[in-house]
Design an enzyme around this catalytic site. Structure first.
Site, PDB file in Angstrom:
ATOM      1  N   HIS A   1       0.837  -1.215   0.000  1.00  0.00           N
ATOM      2  CA  HIS A   1       0.000   0.000   0.000  1.00  0.00           C
ATOM      3  C   HIS A   1       0.867   1.259   0.000  1.00  0.00           C
ATOM      4  O   HIS A   1       0.430   2.306  -0.456  1.00  0.00           O
ATOM      5  CB  HIS A   1      -0.906   0.037   1.247  1.00  0.00           C
ATOM      6  CG  HIS A   1      -1.705  -1.206   1.458  1.00  0.00           C
ATOM      7  ND1 HIS A   1      -2.667  -1.619   0.572  1.00  0.00           N
ATOM      8  CD2 HIS A   1      -1.658  -2.151   2.437  1.00  0.00           C
ATOM      9  CE1 HIS A   1      -3.207  -2.748   1.004  1.00  0.00           C
ATOM     10  NE2 HIS A   1      -2.605  -3.090   2.121  1.00  0.00           N
TER      11      HIS A   1
ATOM     12  N   HIS B   1       5.561   6.390   6.832  1.00  0.00           N
ATOM     13  CA  HIS B   1       5.257   5.986   5.464  1.00  0.00           C
ATOM     14  C   HIS B   1       4.776   7.222   4.711  1.00  0.00           C
ATOM     15  O   HIS B   1       4.646   8.299   5.300  1.00  0.00           O
ATOM     16  CB  HIS B   1       4.171   4.891   5.447  1.00  0.00           C
ATOM     17  CG  HIS B   1       2.892   5.345   6.033  1.00  0.00           C
ATOM     18  ND1 HIS B   1       2.606   5.279   7.385  1.00  0.00           N
ATOM     19  CD2 HIS B   1       1.834   5.963   5.451  1.00  0.00           C
ATOM     20  CE1 HIS B   1       1.410   5.802   7.598  1.00  0.00           C
ATOM     21  NE2 HIS B   1       0.924   6.240   6.448  1.00  0.00           N
TER      22      HIS B   1
ATOM     23  N   HIS C   1       2.221   8.871   1.226  1.00  0.00           N
ATOM     24  CA  HIS C   1       1.131   8.767   0.242  1.00  0.00           C
ATOM     25  C   HIS C   1       1.489   9.732  -0.880  1.00  0.00           C
ATOM     26  O   HIS C   1       1.992  10.836  -0.608  1.00  0.00           O
ATOM     27  CB  HIS C   1      -0.216   9.170   0.869  1.00  0.00           C
ATOM     28  CG  HIS C   1      -0.578   8.374   2.085  1.00  0.00           C
ATOM     29  ND1 HIS C   1      -1.422   7.272   2.041  1.00  0.00           N
ATOM     30  CD2 HIS C   1      -0.182   8.500   3.383  1.00  0.00           C
ATOM     31  CE1 HIS C   1      -1.544   6.780   3.274  1.00  0.00           C
ATOM     32  NE2 HIS C   1      -0.791   7.494   4.098  1.00  0.00           N
TER      33      HIS C   1
ATOM     34  N   GLU D   1      -3.003  13.424   1.328  1.00  0.00           N
ATOM     35  CA  GLU D   1      -4.311  13.001   1.858  1.00  0.00           C
ATOM     36  C   GLU D   1      -5.037  14.223   2.419  1.00  0.00           C
ATOM     37  O   GLU D   1      -6.142  14.560   1.974  1.00  0.00           O
ATOM     38  CB  GLU D   1      -4.117  11.921   2.921  1.00  0.00           C
ATOM     39  CG  GLU D   1      -3.404  10.689   2.337  1.00  0.00           C
ATOM     40  CD  GLU D   1      -3.793   9.411   3.015  1.00  0.00           C
ATOM     41  OE1 GLU D   1      -3.460   9.243   4.212  1.00  0.00           O
ATOM     42  OE2 GLU D   1      -4.451   8.573   2.371  1.00  0.00           O
TER      43      GLU D   1
ATOM     44  N   HIS E   1       3.645  10.433   6.870  1.00  0.00           N
ATOM     45  CA  HIS E   1       2.956  10.165   8.144  1.00  0.00           C
ATOM     46  C   HIS E   1       3.903   9.473   9.113  1.00  0.00           C
ATOM     47  O   HIS E   1       4.407   8.378   8.826  1.00  0.00           O
ATOM     48  CB  HIS E   1       1.722   9.284   7.899  1.00  0.00           C
ATOM     49  CG  HIS E   1       0.628  10.002   7.200  1.00  0.00           C
ATOM     50  ND1 HIS E   1      -0.367   9.344   6.497  1.00  0.00           N
ATOM     51  CD2 HIS E   1       0.361  11.332   7.073  1.00  0.00           C
ATOM     52  CE1 HIS E   1      -1.209  10.235   5.993  1.00  0.00           C
ATOM     53  NE2 HIS E   1      -0.787  11.455   6.328  1.00  0.00           N
TER      54      HIS E   1
ATOM     55  N   THR F   1      -6.227   6.522   7.793  1.00  0.00           N
ATOM     56  CA  THR F   1      -6.728   6.866   6.451  1.00  0.00           C
ATOM     57  C   THR F   1      -6.771   5.653   5.521  1.00  0.00           C
ATOM     58  O   THR F   1      -7.090   5.776   4.343  1.00  0.00           O
ATOM     59  CB  THR F   1      -5.848   7.943   5.777  1.00  0.00           C
ATOM     60  OG1 THR F   1      -4.535   7.366   5.549  1.00  0.00           O
ATOM     61  CG2 THR F   1      -5.735   9.186   6.636  1.00  0.00           C
ATOM     62  N   THR F   2      -6.414   4.475   6.083  1.00  0.00           N
ATOM     63  CA  THR F   2      -6.583   3.229   5.333  1.00  0.00           C
ATOM     64  C   THR F   2      -7.331   2.247   6.232  1.00  0.00           C
ATOM     65  O   THR F   2      -7.341   2.419   7.461  1.00  0.00           O
ATOM     66  CB  THR F   2      -5.226   2.567   4.985  1.00  0.00           C
ATOM     67  OG1 THR F   2      -4.633   2.066   6.192  1.00  0.00           O
ATOM     68  CG2 THR F   2      -4.282   3.540   4.309  1.00  0.00           C
TER      69      THR F   2
HETATM   70  C1  M29 Z   1      -3.557  -3.038  14.152  1.00  0.00           C
HETATM   71  C2  M29 Z   1      -4.069  -2.909  12.751  1.00  0.00           C
HETATM   72  O1  M29 Z   1      -4.022  -1.534  12.352  1.00  0.00           O
HETATM   73  C3  M29 Z   1      -2.997  -1.171  11.537  1.00  0.00           C
HETATM   74  O2  M29 Z   1      -2.127  -1.933  11.187  1.00  0.00           O
HETATM   75  C4  M29 Z   1      -3.061   0.275  11.099  1.00  0.00           C
HETATM   76  C5  M29 Z   1      -1.836   0.696  10.279  1.00  0.00           C
HETATM   77  C6  M29 Z   1      -1.960   2.145   9.849  1.00  0.00           C
HETATM   78  C7  M29 Z   1      -1.170   3.110  10.453  1.00  0.00           C
HETATM   79  C8  M29 Z   1      -1.263   4.452  10.044  1.00  0.00           C
HETATM   80  C9  M29 Z   1      -2.162   4.805   9.035  1.00  0.00           C
HETATM   81  S1  M29 Z   1      -2.290   6.481   8.503  1.00  0.00           S
HETATM   82  N1  M29 Z   1      -2.262   6.542   6.890  1.00  0.00           N
HETATM   83  O3  M29 Z   1      -3.588   6.953   8.976  1.00  0.00           O
HETATM   84  O4  M29 Z   1      -1.128   7.185   9.072  1.00  0.00           O
HETATM   85  C10 M29 Z   1      -2.963   3.843   8.430  1.00  0.00           C
HETATM   86  C11 M29 Z   1      -2.872   2.501   8.844  1.00  0.00           C
HETATM   87 ZN    ZN Z   2      -0.678   7.383   6.100  1.00  0.00          ZN
END
Ligand code: M29
Ligand code: ZN
Length: 259
Positions: free
Chosen positions: A63, A93, A95, A105, A118, A197-198
């Site tokens: 992703h 990470h 986007h 985003e 992020h 956001t995912t």
């Molecule tokens: C425990 C399961 O949850 C995860 O793994 C979430 C990972 C996750 C971390 C940060 C973000 S963000 N783009 O909003 O910074 C999205 C997804």
């Molecule tokens: Zn993110």
């Protein structure tokens, strides 16, 4: 069944089918309208302290590209700002878009940046990231916009690793990287209560979005677009446009740490 992604058949418009919280009351990202943000003199400056020796590896998770940190001690952490207590850095990470005119985003008065960083932190009142990830005060994510400018030498260290993690599931060791080199000089920020956001889109994030962007050259942005959503051996699918569009504010207040 196909897992979630960013295409018409599995993208942000479809996520609600498996993750109904997608239509929740505190979803992210949002469009930040500076004129409508409330200056809060009670907001503290961000206190970010990162230890490069906690940097572990860099991963293509299908992703995004993610750099993961050892979070078994408090040595890379966020305190102050809008939060109470201490949040440990877990990963950062990005986007980005298929072209320099989109990719972030969050947007600022409708303006899209070419990318957004992020830095994901979890509240140490909980035992782990996984436990914190679903709690209303579980996570704090610092967002930093990237704009097109001169080549960013600190970004270059990351980009050099991209050739070895081109496809989904690839990871490689990545040591002694200091994420504070990716922060803007000025740490003025907007903050609001939001979500991942995912998927799973948990409403667990205190968002802290820096007003000042950092730069990346157009060539550096092009390097992000050489990564693949697809695994080795599958038809190559360029990793681009891995951003969720802004979501309804639903009555939330965005506070500013600056006048
Ligand atoms: C425990 C399961 O949850 C995860 O793994 C979430 C990972 C996750 C971390 C940060 C973000 S963000 N783009 O909003 O910074 C999205 C997804
Ligand atoms: Zn993110």
């Amino acid at each position: 069944t196909m897992s979630w992604g960013y295409k018409p058949n599995n993208g942000p418009q479809k996520w609600v089918e498996n993750f109904p919280i997608a239509d929740g009351v505190r979803q992210s990202p949002i469009d930040i309208v500076p004129g409508q943000a409330s200056y809060d003199a009670g907001l503290k400056p961000l206190d970010l302290k990162y230890d490069p020796s906690t940097c572990l590896d860099i991963l293509n998770n299908g992703h995004s590209v993610q750099v993961t940190f050892a979070d078994d001690t408090d040595s890379s952490r966020l305190t102050d700002g809008p939060i109470s207590g201490l949040y440990r850095l877990k990963q950062f990470h990005f986007h980005w878009g298929a072209s320099d005119d989109k990719g972030s985003e969050h947007t600022v008065a409708g303006t899209k940046y070419p990318a957004e960083l992020h830095l994901v932190h979890w509240n140490t009142k909980y035992a782990s990231f996984s436990e914190a990830a679903s709690k209303p005060d579980g996570l704090a994510v610092v967002g930093v916009f990237l704009k097109i400018g001169g080549e960013n030498p600190n970004l270059q260290k990351l980009l050099k690793a991209f050739d070895t993690i081109k496809s989904k599931g690839k990871q490689t060791s990545f040591a002694n990287f200091d994420p504070s080199t990716l922060l803007p000089g000025c740490l003025d920020y907007w903050t609001y209560d939001g979500s991942l956001t995912t998927p799973p889109l948990y409403e667990s994030v205190t968002w802290i979005v820096c007003k000042e962007p950092i730069t990346a050259s157009s060539a550096q942005m092009a390097k992000f677009r050489t990564l693949l959503f697809s695994a080795d051996g599958a038809a190559p699918d360029c990793m681009v446009n891995n951003y969720r569009p802004p979501q309804p504010l639903k009555g939330r207040t965005v506070r500013a740490s600056f006048k």
